[in-house]
Design an enzyme around this catalytic site. Structure first.
Site, PDB file in Angstrom:
ATOM      1  N   GLU A 126       0.838  -1.202   0.000  1.00 42.78           N
ATOM      2  CA  GLU A 126       0.000   0.000   0.000  1.00 42.78           C
ATOM      3  C   GLU A 126       0.869   1.246   0.000  1.00 42.78           C
ATOM      4  O   GLU A 126       1.968   1.226   0.524  1.00 42.78           O
ATOM      5  CB  GLU A 126      -0.842   0.061   1.292  1.00 42.78           C
ATOM      6  CG  GLU A 126      -1.505  -1.231   1.661  1.00 42.78           C
ATOM      7  CD  GLU A 126      -2.325  -1.119   2.946  1.00 42.78           C
ATOM      8  OE1 GLU A 126      -2.177  -0.125   3.678  1.00 42.78           O
ATOM      9  OE2 GLU A 126      -3.109  -2.050   3.183  1.00 42.78           O
ATOM     10  N   TYR A 186      -6.862   2.090   6.212  1.00 35.12           N
ATOM     11  CA  TYR A 186      -5.953   1.002   5.865  1.00 35.12           C
ATOM     12  C   TYR A 186      -5.900  -0.127   6.893  1.00 35.12           C
ATOM     13  O   TYR A 186      -5.069  -1.018   6.789  1.00 35.12           O
ATOM     14  CB  TYR A 186      -4.541   1.514   5.615  1.00 35.12           C
ATOM     15  CG  TYR A 186      -4.003   2.405   6.728  1.00 35.12           C
ATOM     16  CD1 TYR A 186      -3.774   1.898   7.997  1.00 35.12           C
ATOM     17  CD2 TYR A 186      -3.726   3.734   6.491  1.00 35.12           C
ATOM     18  CE1 TYR A 186      -3.293   2.701   9.005  1.00 35.12           C
ATOM     19  CE2 TYR A 186      -3.236   4.554   7.492  1.00 35.12           C
ATOM     20  CZ  TYR A 186      -3.023   4.033   8.755  1.00 35.12           C
ATOM     21  OH  TYR A 186      -2.559   4.830   9.749  1.00 35.12           O
ATOM     22  N   CYS A 214      21.822  41.841 -23.007  1.00 34.21           N
ATOM     23  CA  CYS A 214      21.892  42.898 -24.027  1.00 34.21           C
ATOM     24  C   CYS A 214      21.965  44.287 -23.423  1.00 34.21           C
ATOM     25  O   CYS A 214      21.997  45.278 -24.148  1.00 34.21           O
ATOM     26  CB  CYS A 214      20.698  42.792 -24.971  1.00 34.21           C
ATOM     27  SG  CYS A 214      19.149  43.275 -24.186  1.00 34.21           S
ATOM     28  N   ASP A 223       1.427  10.160   3.834  1.00 32.92           N
ATOM     29  CA  ASP A 223       2.146  11.058   4.729  1.00 32.92           C
ATOM     30  C   ASP A 223       1.144  12.026   5.354  1.00 32.92           C
ATOM     31  O   ASP A 223       0.979  13.152   4.923  1.00 32.92           O
ATOM     32  CB  ASP A 223       3.204  11.829   3.926  1.00 32.92           C
ATOM     33  CG  ASP A 223       4.226  12.471   4.836  1.00 32.92           C
ATOM     34  OD1 ASP A 223       4.169  12.238   6.062  1.00 32.92           O
ATOM     35  OD2 ASP A 223       5.084  13.212   4.331  1.00 32.92           O
ATOM     36  N   CYS A 283      13.225  41.790 -19.839  1.00 33.45           N
ATOM     37  CA  CYS A 283      14.063  42.585 -20.719  1.00 33.45           C
ATOM     38  C   CYS A 283      13.143  43.071 -21.839  1.00 33.45           C
ATOM     39  O   CYS A 283      12.427  42.285 -22.445  1.00 33.45           O
ATOM     40  CB  CYS A 283      15.176  41.697 -21.277  1.00 33.45           C
ATOM     41  SG  CYS A 283      15.932  42.328 -22.784  1.00 33.45           S
ATOM     42  N   CYS A 292      19.350  44.305 -18.599  1.00 34.44           N
ATOM     43  CA  CYS A 292      19.414  42.918 -19.030  1.00 34.44           C
ATOM     44  C   CYS A 292      20.874  42.446 -19.021  1.00 34.44           C
ATOM     45  O   CYS A 292      21.736  43.105 -19.609  1.00 34.44           O
ATOM     46  CB  CYS A 292      18.825  42.783 -20.430  1.00 34.44           C
ATOM     47  SG  CYS A 292      19.081  41.142 -21.133  1.00 34.44           S
ATOM     48  N   CYS A 348      16.877  40.952 -28.119  1.00 34.38           N
ATOM     49  CA  CYS A 348      17.914  40.498 -27.177  1.00 34.38           C
ATOM     50  C   CYS A 348      18.343  39.084 -27.594  1.00 34.38           C
ATOM     51  O   CYS A 348      17.495  38.214 -27.823  1.00 34.38           O
ATOM     52  CB  CYS A 348      17.336  40.481 -25.773  1.00 34.38           C
ATOM     53  SG  CYS A 348      18.370  39.665 -24.553  1.00 34.38           S
ATOM     54  N   LYS A 374      10.652   2.910   2.846  1.00 32.09           N
ATOM     55  CA  LYS A 374      10.638   4.365   2.673  1.00 32.09           C
ATOM     56  C   LYS A 374      11.272   4.783   1.351  1.00 32.09           C
ATOM     57  O   LYS A 374      12.227   4.155   0.894  1.00 32.09           O
ATOM     58  CB  LYS A 374      11.417   5.026   3.830  1.00 32.09           C
ATOM     59  CG  LYS A 374      10.824   4.779   5.212  1.00 32.09           C
ATOM     60  CD  LYS A 374       9.460   5.409   5.383  1.00 32.09           C
ATOM     61  CE  LYS A 374       9.536   6.856   5.799  1.00 32.09           C
ATOM     62  NZ  LYS A 374       9.820   7.113   7.192  1.00 32.09           N
ATOM     63  N   LYS A 406       2.275   4.461   1.522  1.00 31.70           N
ATOM     64  CA  LYS A 406       2.344   4.945   2.898  1.00 31.70           C
ATOM     65  C   LYS A 406       1.991   6.425   2.870  1.00 31.70           C
ATOM     66  O   LYS A 406       2.758   7.256   2.378  1.00 31.70           O
ATOM     67  CB  LYS A 406       3.747   4.744   3.481  1.00 31.70           C
ATOM     68  CG  LYS A 406       3.826   5.126   4.945  1.00 31.70           C
ATOM     69  CD  LYS A 406       5.136   4.677   5.573  1.00 31.70           C
ATOM     70  CE  LYS A 406       5.125   4.787   7.089  1.00 31.70           C
ATOM     71  NZ  LYS A 406       4.858   6.114   7.601  1.00 31.70           N
TER      72      LYS A 406
HETATM   73  S1  IVH Z   1      -0.432   0.292   8.823  1.00 32.67           S
HETATM   74  C1  IVH Z   1       0.550  -1.359  13.023  1.00 32.67           C
HETATM   75  N1  IVH Z   1      -0.726   1.380   6.473  1.00 32.67           N
HETATM   76  O1  IVH Z   1       2.434   5.105   9.135  1.00 32.67           O
HETATM   77  C2  IVH Z   1       0.867  -0.638  11.788  1.00 32.67           C
HETATM   78  N2  IVH Z   1       0.158   2.718   8.223  1.00 32.67           N
HETATM   79  O2  IVH Z   1       4.838   4.501  10.677  1.00 32.67           O
HETATM   80  C3  IVH Z   1      -0.236   0.237  11.425  1.00 32.67           C
HETATM   81  N3  IVH Z   1       0.627   5.019   7.590  1.00 32.67           N
HETATM   82  O3  IVH Z   1       1.031   5.354  12.299  1.00 32.67           O
HETATM   83  C4  IVH Z   1       0.057   1.049  10.290  1.00 32.67           C
HETATM   84  N4  IVH Z   1      -0.028   4.839   5.501  1.00 32.67           N
HETATM   85  O4  IVH Z   1       0.010   6.740  10.449  1.00 32.67           O
HETATM   86  C5  IVH Z   1      -0.326   1.562   7.736  1.00 32.67           C
HETATM   87  N5  IVH Z   1      -1.077   2.206   4.350  1.00 32.67           N
HETATM   88  C6  IVH Z   1      -0.682   2.397   5.614  1.00 32.67           C
HETATM   89  C7  IVH Z   1      -0.190   3.637   6.082  1.00 32.67           C
HETATM   90  C8  IVH Z   1       0.220   3.753   7.398  1.00 32.67           C
HETATM   91  C9  IVH Z   1       0.471   5.656   6.428  1.00 32.67           C
HETATM   92  C10 IVH Z   1       1.187   5.649   8.808  1.00 32.67           C
HETATM   93  C11 IVH Z   1       0.337   5.457  10.029  1.00 32.67           C
HETATM   94  C12 IVH Z   1       1.229   4.827  11.051  1.00 32.67           C
HETATM   95  C13 IVH Z   1       2.568   5.146  10.528  1.00 32.67           C
HETATM   96  C14 IVH Z   1       3.554   4.111  10.996  1.00 32.67           C
END
Ligand code: IVH
Length: 673
Positions: free
Chosen positions: A118, A233, A418, A122, A433, A415, A438, A321, A120
């Site tokens: 999935e 998630y 030129c 932010d 300019c 400029c 130019c 990451k 991740k």
């Molecule tokens: S699963 C027990 N799935 O990442 C693990 N976390 O570093 C539960 N996060 O606190 C997390 N996308 O805020 C999971 N697809 C995803 C995620 C995700 C972002 C964040 C979440 C968690 C942090 C852990």
């Protein structure tokens, strides 16, 4: 019960709520709305009116709560039934393959384990607690054991179901804890910050901070104005139902009305998860929101349970990451470049560094305002960011590293190429300019003219254009078609062969589509897309050159700014001359493929009155494209007179001469439009 609160009104309120919940689900989760936004708003307004009139009908799960509740003094805290853990991190393929081996070792070495991968997100983690399908409590992660209660704030998020959607195959659990990530999309973030700057409030550093700040508002009316979104998630405790796999869990969550990231991939091998990571690393900058990696989870729930967790993180999941896209370096110099429209752009020369695997030695500083806003000085230590394929950017100065020897940058008043005067127009960020001859502008215009989306002249690259302009061999578009093969072959890094190749590439480029030709001219605001729209509409150069502003604005996709720019461009004699010269150089606009080839061959049309769906020039262009002719007056040669609204005397004349009169509908048919 007050007298006027009839059973019909109670029923009506309930129906409205149900309808609104369902429409929300269709819109946000299924991405398949059944009604328009305006209809949705009308239903919501109606419900709000009823709840205002009969406060006793108000319910905590009413869709109207999204506008926010009265402010709190402070947040309550709540203990998570199941701790909200964090994730272990991996930074390269080996880390992930080791994770897979650890998993298999712990499970007694099965052949293969399947995973879910999935994005991740932010953002900010939240837990939502539902009892018999109703949202009761929402909490932050806090320290993982105890979080803060932010129910009123979370309820303002459109994508959060206030009530779960029933699923035919599975009863709604008595209690369930649903986990997800709240975030703000990049577009919305940009707008939010622009608005804050306008209101003299400090902008947020990034979308995650903006999301976190918005969720921790004591006044949920403020939260309601923030463009928060959520993807779910996972789950905490779920009573009364069980899932075989994480993939199945996500499917059921979606059925229940929880928004799930469509990019999630389930039931895949560890190798496929690595491929997924690579795919997403490339796509991440095209996404509408920030992600900082990929989460790889063991798919089978029974295996997750066998694996368990440490006090910090589950053993069945890992976050892979993405490589850092921000690094620090120093600014060695700031150079000013002049672009094809004369805009002066300050560019920072950096001590070369590696950002996310790419060597970077320059970063644009955009304009004077940007330099001042960031207070960038020569010699500064700076944080550099690379987003996708775009040019690297300076995020901020690391002020604590200043030594006092840094020097401020000032935009030059002449400029740098030129030496002409430079100006800055009222309300514009750009300094320009004013000398359109130019050499920097000439070079950039010609590079654009020869570029891929325009004339696409193979072999006429940036370096060669610079050289040709400097040598005086090239000073206008038309000069390209007059380049002397012999003179070319004498140039540095050229020879007889490359000169001949270039000559033939130029020859080949002479036949060009109208759209590419338009784009090549470098009219302000006319990029590849707008050029294609214009070419499609006007079909030929003449009608475009001679059309009115109103007519341009009537074209789908052309707004007032673009229209103004085009009108200004063609108004200038100089530009018309340039076009004449290009055409005199032998350039031929490829005839657009007629809609129905030769359908109207030789037929003569006269238009009179206002047409509903065609402007004059469009109708003319279409008739011509189909092989017909358009004449200004009715004569014995006329085949058709097209009568629109309020037709003139031409119609009478047509009747007198017995010329066939048709309406717009018939014209449309003839054109096969
Ligand atoms: S699963 C027990 N799935 O990442 C693990 N976390 O570093 C539960 N996060 O606190 C997390 N996308 O805020 C999971 N697809 C995803 C995620 C995700 C972002 C964040 C979440 C968690 C942090 C852990």
């Amino acid at each position: 019960m007050p007298e006027d609160l009839s059973p019909q009104i109670i029923q009506k309120t309930q129906d409205l709520r149900e309808a609104l919940h369902r429409h929300n689900y269709r819109y946000y989760v299924l991405d398949d709305p059944e009604i328009s936004d305006a209809e949705y708003d009308r239903l919501l307004q109606e419900l709000m009116r009823l709840e205002e009139k009969y406060p006793q009908l108000m319910r905590p799960d009413s869709p109207t709560v999204r506008v926010g509740a009265p402010p709190l003094e402070k947040f309550d805290s709540v203990a998570h039934t199941i701790p909200m853990l964090s994730l272990d991190n991996g930074f390269n393929d080996e880390d992930i393959l080791e994770f897979d081996q650890r998993v298999r070792r712990n499970l007694g070495e099965p052949d293969e384990i399947l995973y879910t991968a999935e994005p991740k997100m932010d953002g900010v983690a939240v837990e939502l607690i539902y009892e018999t399908g109703k949202l009761m409590t929402a909490a932050t992660r806090g320290d993982g054991q105890t979080g803060e209660v932010i129910t009123a704030n979370v309820k303002t998020i459109q994508t959060v179901p206030l009530v779960m959607q029933p699923d035919r195959s599975r009863a709604i659990p008595t209690r369930c804890e649903i986990r997800g990530e709240v975030f703000i999309g990049l577009e919305a973030f940009k707008r939010l910050n622009q608005e804050r700057i306008r209101q003299k409030q400090p902008p947020f550093a990034n979308p995650r901070n903006a999301a976190a700040g918005s969720l921790r508002q004591l006044d949920s009316k403020i939260t309601a104005t923030r463009p928060l979104e959520v993807f779910f998630y996972g789950v905490g405790l779920v009573e009364g139902t069980a899932f075989e796999s994480h993939g199945e869990l996500l499917k059921v969550l979606k059925q229940w009305g929880f928004r799930i990231n469509p990019l999630i991939r389930s039931g895949i091998t560890i190798e496929a998860a690595l491929d997924y990571y690579r795919e997403l690393s490339e796509r991440r900058h095209q996404l509408a929101y920030d992600i900082d990696g990929v989460v790889v989870k063991v798919d089978r729930i029974s295996l997750q349970q066998q694996l368990g967790a440490t006090s910090r993180s589950p053993r069945w999941a890992i976050a892979y990451k993405f490589k850092a896209i921000q690094e620090t370096t120093t600014i060695e110099a700031i150079e000013v470049q002049v672009g094809r429209t004369g805009v002066l752009t300050p560019v920072a020369h950096l001590k070369p560094l590696n950002v996310g695997g790419v060597r970077v030695s320059r970063a644009t500083l955009h304009n004077q305002d940007e330099v001042e806003k960031k207070d960038v000085r020569i010699g500064d230590h700076v944080l550099v960011q690379r987003a996708g394929d775009v040019i690297p950017e300076i995020v901020k100065v690391i002020v604590s590293k200043r030594e006092g020897r840094e020097t401020a940058f000032k935009m030059p008043t002449a400029c740098p190429i030129c030496n002409s005067r430079v100006i800055r127009m009222e309300g514009e960020a750009a300094t320009r300019c004013i000398n359109s001859s130019c050499s920097a502008q000439v070079k950039e215009r010609i590079k654009h003219f020869a570029s891929k989306g325009a004339f696409d002249i193979d072999g006429l690259g940036d370096k060669l254009v610079d050289q040709l302009v400097d040598k005086g061999l090239l000073s206008s578009f038309a000069d390209i078609f007059k380049l002397d093969e012999n003179a070319l072959s004498q140039l540095e890094r050229m020879g007889v062969k490359s000169a001949a190749n270039l000559k033939s590439a130029i020859e080949n480029a002479k036949s060009i589509t109208f759209a590419r030709f338009l784009f090549a001219l470098g009219i302000r605001h006319v990029g590849e897309h707008v050029a294609a729209v214009l070419a499609d509409y006007f079909i030929e150069l003449d009608p475009l050159m001679n059309c009115s502003r109103e007519e341009l604005e009537a074209v789908d996709g052309i707004g007032p700014t673009v229209a103004e720019s085009i009108i200004q461009f063609f108004k200038q004699k100089r530009n018309r001359r340039i076009i004449d010269q290009i055409l005199a150089g032998g350039v031929k606009l490829e005839a657009a493929a007629p809609k129905k080839a030769g359908k109207l061959d030789g037929r003569v049309f006269v238009l009179t009155g206002k047409l509903e769906n065609y402007t004059r020039s469009r109708a003319k262009a279409l008739i011509k494209a189909a092989g017909g002719k358009v004449s200004g007056s009715v004569s014995g040669n006329t085949d058709f007179v097209v009568g629109g609204e309020a037709p003139g005397s031409k119609l009478d004349r047509a009747r007198k001469l017995g010329v066939k009169i048709i309406d717009e509908e018939a014209l449309k048919k003839l054109l096969g439009d």
